[in-house]
Design an enzyme around this catalytic site. Structure first.
Site, PDB file in Angstrom:
ATOM      1  N   GLY A 264      -1.642   2.733  13.984  1.00  0.00           N
ATOM      2  CA  GLY A 264      -3.025   2.782  13.519  1.00  0.00           C
ATOM      3  C   GLY A 264      -3.308   1.491  12.787  1.00  0.00           C
ATOM      4  CB  CYS A 267      -4.445  -5.420  13.047  1.00  0.00           C
ATOM      5  SG  CYS A 267      -5.019  -6.308  11.608  1.00  0.00           S
TER       6      CYS A 267
HETATM    7  C1  UDX Z   1      -0.215  -5.538  11.895  1.00  0.00           C
HETATM    8  C2  UDX Z   1       0.740  -6.721  12.210  1.00  0.00           C
HETATM    9  O1  UDX Z   1       2.094  -6.309  11.952  1.00  0.00           O
HETATM   10  C3  UDX Z   1       0.365  -7.949  11.401  1.00  0.00           C
HETATM   11  O2  UDX Z   1       1.186  -9.035  11.775  1.00  0.00           O
HETATM   12  C4  UDX Z   1      -1.098  -8.277  11.666  1.00  0.00           C
HETATM   13  O3  UDX Z   1      -1.516  -9.377  10.888  1.00  0.00           O
HETATM   14  C5  UDX Z   1      -1.988  -7.084  11.366  1.00  0.00           C
HETATM   15  O4  UDX Z   1      -1.541  -5.950  12.131  1.00  0.00           O
HETATM   16  P1  UDX Z   1      -0.470  -3.787   9.909  1.00  0.00           P
HETATM   17  O5  UDX Z   1      -1.622  -3.217  10.680  1.00  0.00           O
HETATM   18  O6  UDX Z   1      -0.630  -4.001   8.451  1.00  0.00           O
HETATM   19  O7  UDX Z   1      -0.019  -5.203  10.525  1.00  0.00           O
HETATM   20  O8  UDX Z   1       0.757  -2.766  10.082  1.00  0.00           O
HETATM   21  P2  UDX Z   1       2.163  -2.705  10.774  1.00  0.00           P
HETATM   22  O9  UDX Z   1       3.217  -2.627   9.750  1.00  0.00           O
HETATM   23  O10 UDX Z   1       2.325  -3.720  11.811  1.00  0.00           O
HETATM   24  O11 UDX Z   1       2.066  -1.249  11.445  1.00  0.00           O
HETATM   25  C6  UDX Z   1       1.021  -0.923  12.345  1.00  0.00           C
HETATM   26  C7  UDX Z   1       1.137   0.520  12.799  1.00  0.00           C
HETATM   27  O12 UDX Z   1       2.211   0.662  13.712  1.00  0.00           O
HETATM   28  C8  UDX Z   1       1.397   1.539  11.696  1.00  0.00           C
HETATM   29  O13 UDX Z   1       0.570   2.682  11.932  1.00  0.00           O
HETATM   30  C9  UDX Z   1       2.855   1.893  11.845  1.00  0.00           C
HETATM   31  O14 UDX Z   1       3.149   3.211  11.404  1.00  0.00           O
HETATM   32  C10 UDX Z   1       3.024   1.764  13.349  1.00  0.00           C
HETATM   33  N1  UDX Z   1       4.408   1.459  13.769  1.00  0.00           N
HETATM   34  C11 UDX Z   1       4.993   0.280  13.406  1.00  0.00           C
HETATM   35  C12 UDX Z   1       5.083   2.360  14.578  1.00  0.00           C
HETATM   36  O15 UDX Z   1       4.564   3.420  14.952  1.00  0.00           O
HETATM   37  N2  UDX Z   1       6.347   2.033  15.002  1.00  0.00           N
HETATM   38  C13 UDX Z   1       6.962   0.863  14.657  1.00  0.00           C
HETATM   39  O16 UDX Z   1       8.104   0.648  15.094  1.00  0.00           O
HETATM   40  C14 UDX Z   1       6.260  -0.034  13.822  1.00  0.00           C
END
Ligand code: UDX
Length: 441
Positions: A264, A267
């Site tokens: 979610g 981004c």
């Molecule tokens: C992301 C990018 O990582 C970052 O580089 C960019 O600038 C903005 O978008 P962010 O949205 O803050 O950052 O969160 P992130 O930690 O990347 O996680 C995004 C989503 O993916 C979260 O909902 C997280 O729970 C989910 N996720 C992440 C998973 O489901 N599995 C994973 O292995 C990693």
């Protein structure tokens, strides 16, 4: 250098504070008077670890100030960063009208030749569009200044935004002249001297594309492992072990292979759609990205399916959601899988209640119909099932005893794979997770 940052959201405010920390003189501007007022009082308007301390330091030192009047904010500007929102439009593309407005404002109020830097995530070729806007505006001025457009995408993660900005994996900027490139070098020189991070210097379109391609790739990894999780469930394999085994291959690596409720945030969902949209516009159907999105949405559907498998129909059933934020470490609810699931459950007739350690005030604003709980045990008491939506530490720490003691039926759907399946199942919890052993296996 004198830097103006327009848009003091997650990216803009953290960037502004970091620029000030590196010794630049920074002015932040935003249309939202309420946000500016809090910032002028020295207070961060959203939660991000380490941000308040950083603001205390740089505001206290007089290196970061805020101005509500755009002309005033631009008085000394040598470099202007555009950090306004680019929200999704119904067709999948981003709404770039705020970026365009900033282009016009800067063209009108520029005090000298300057570099206008896109930090907001924008599709490739937005730089060219911005140049057109600026040329049109400055053509009306008696003595126009030269405004060059650069792209400097931001890769910070929410919940680690300050750390990511002060110690980035890389800095990327795209410019179309030596002079603009030198200005960008000047902005980042203190960081590079202190941190030694790699710098990628390129053209504007490539810099823009690096951002979309990076986020779309990370989202693809998550959807890939979620699709693998679906297969794991059907063959009795464990996706966590599969991911671990894959990750030892250094070409693959371990990160972003955590199966669960899906991604979610502000981004990934938006950028996957925007990148697919841009590709379509320029004549390439990026079907892979459509599939990435569909797999992500499907993860929520699979949780609903597991609940129906246990509870038959959901009408009148009380479902406790553990976690509201789209990931731990933030109170951000944008595109949070937990809230999408809450909507789906409500549509299926369930009564939905939710716990989150920091995001409940935002839940009250955005999903006022959701019953909010500040205490995990109270949330669980009498609920017919619990769903782990966000992997906060306090949620990871819930033991089988607590579930068994408080829930009306001991049904737990672990949407983030935070608990040990064997411990839960052996204790008598009707436990299901995402791509790992479930109670029925
Ligand atoms: C992301 C990018 O990582 C970052 O580089 C960019 O600038 C903005 O978008 P962010 O949205 O803050 O950052 O969160 P992130 O930690 O990347 O996680 C995004 C989503 O993916 C979260 O909902 C997280 O729970 C989910 N996720 C992440 C998973 O489901 N599995 C994973 O292995 C990693």
């Amino acid at each position: 250098m004198n830097i103006t940052v327009i848009g003091v959201g997650h990216v803009g405010l953290v960037s502004a504070a970091a620029f000030a920390r590196w010794g630049h003189q920074v002015v932040g501007h935003d249309d939202d008077a309420a946000k500016l007022e809090r910032l002028q009082g020295g207070e961060a308007w959203f939660y991000e670890p380490g941000l308040q301390e950083l603001l205390d330091e740089v505001i206290g030192a007089g290196r970061l100030t805020f101005a509500s009047d755009p002309a005033e904010a631009l008085t000394d500007a040598e470099v202007v960063f555009v950090c306004v929102g680019t929200p999704p439009l119904p067709g999948g593309g981003p709404d770039l009208s705020y970026v365009e407005t900033v282009g016009r404002t800067v063209a009108t109020h520029a005090p000298r030749d300057l570099v206008l830097v896109e930090k907001s995530t924008v599709p490739a070729n937005t730089g060219r569009r911005l140049e057109q806007v600026i040329d049109r505006e400055t053509a009306r001025l008696a003595t126009p200044y030269r405004i060059q457009v650069a792209s400097n995408p931001e890769f910070l993660k929410e919940g680690a935004a300050v750390l990511d900005t002060l110690h980035p994996d890389r800095v990327v900027y795209g410019t179309s002249s030596d002079s603009a490139r030198d200005v960008m070098r000047g902005v980042y020189a203190p960081l590079v001297a202190e941190d030694g991070c790699p710098v990628v210097e390129t053209d504007v379109a490539s810099a823009e594309l690096i951002k979309h391609a990076s986020n779309a790739f990370l989202a693809t990894r998550i959807s890939f492992i979620n699709a693998v999780a679906q297969v794991c469930e059907r063959v009795g394999a464990d996706v966590s072990v599969v991911a671990e085994g894959m990750g030892h291959d250094i070409r693959i690596g371990h990160r972003f292979l955590q199966a669960g409720l899906g991604y979610g945030g502000s981004c990934f969902p938006k950028d996957v759609d925007a990148f697919a949209h841009l590709a379509g516009q320029v004549g390439y159907e990026f079907g892979l990205l459509d599939e990435v999105r569909d797999i992500n949405v499907g993860q929520r559907a699979s949780v609903l399916h597991k609940l129906e498998g246990e509870l038959w129909h959901l009408t009148g059933k009380s479902i406790a959601l553990l976690g509201a934020a789209f990931k731990p470490g933030t109170d951000d609810l944008r595109e949070s899988p937990a809230l999408h699931l809450a909507d789906d459950l409500r549509a299926a007739g369930a009564e939905v209640r939710i716990y989150d350690p920091v995001a409940l005030p935002n839940v009250a604003e955005e999903h006022p119909w959701l019953a909010r709980y500040e205490d995990i045990d109270e949330l669980l008491t009498g609920a017919h099932a619990a769903v782990v939506c966000t992997d906060w530490d306090e949620i990871k720490a819930i033991t089988s005893d607590r579930y068994l003691k408080h829930l009306a039926y001991p049904i737990v759907i672990d949407g983030r794979n935070v608990h040990d399946p064997t411990a839960m199942i052996d204790a008598g919890v009707r436990y299901h997770s995402m791509g790992r052993r479930s109670v029925n296996d």
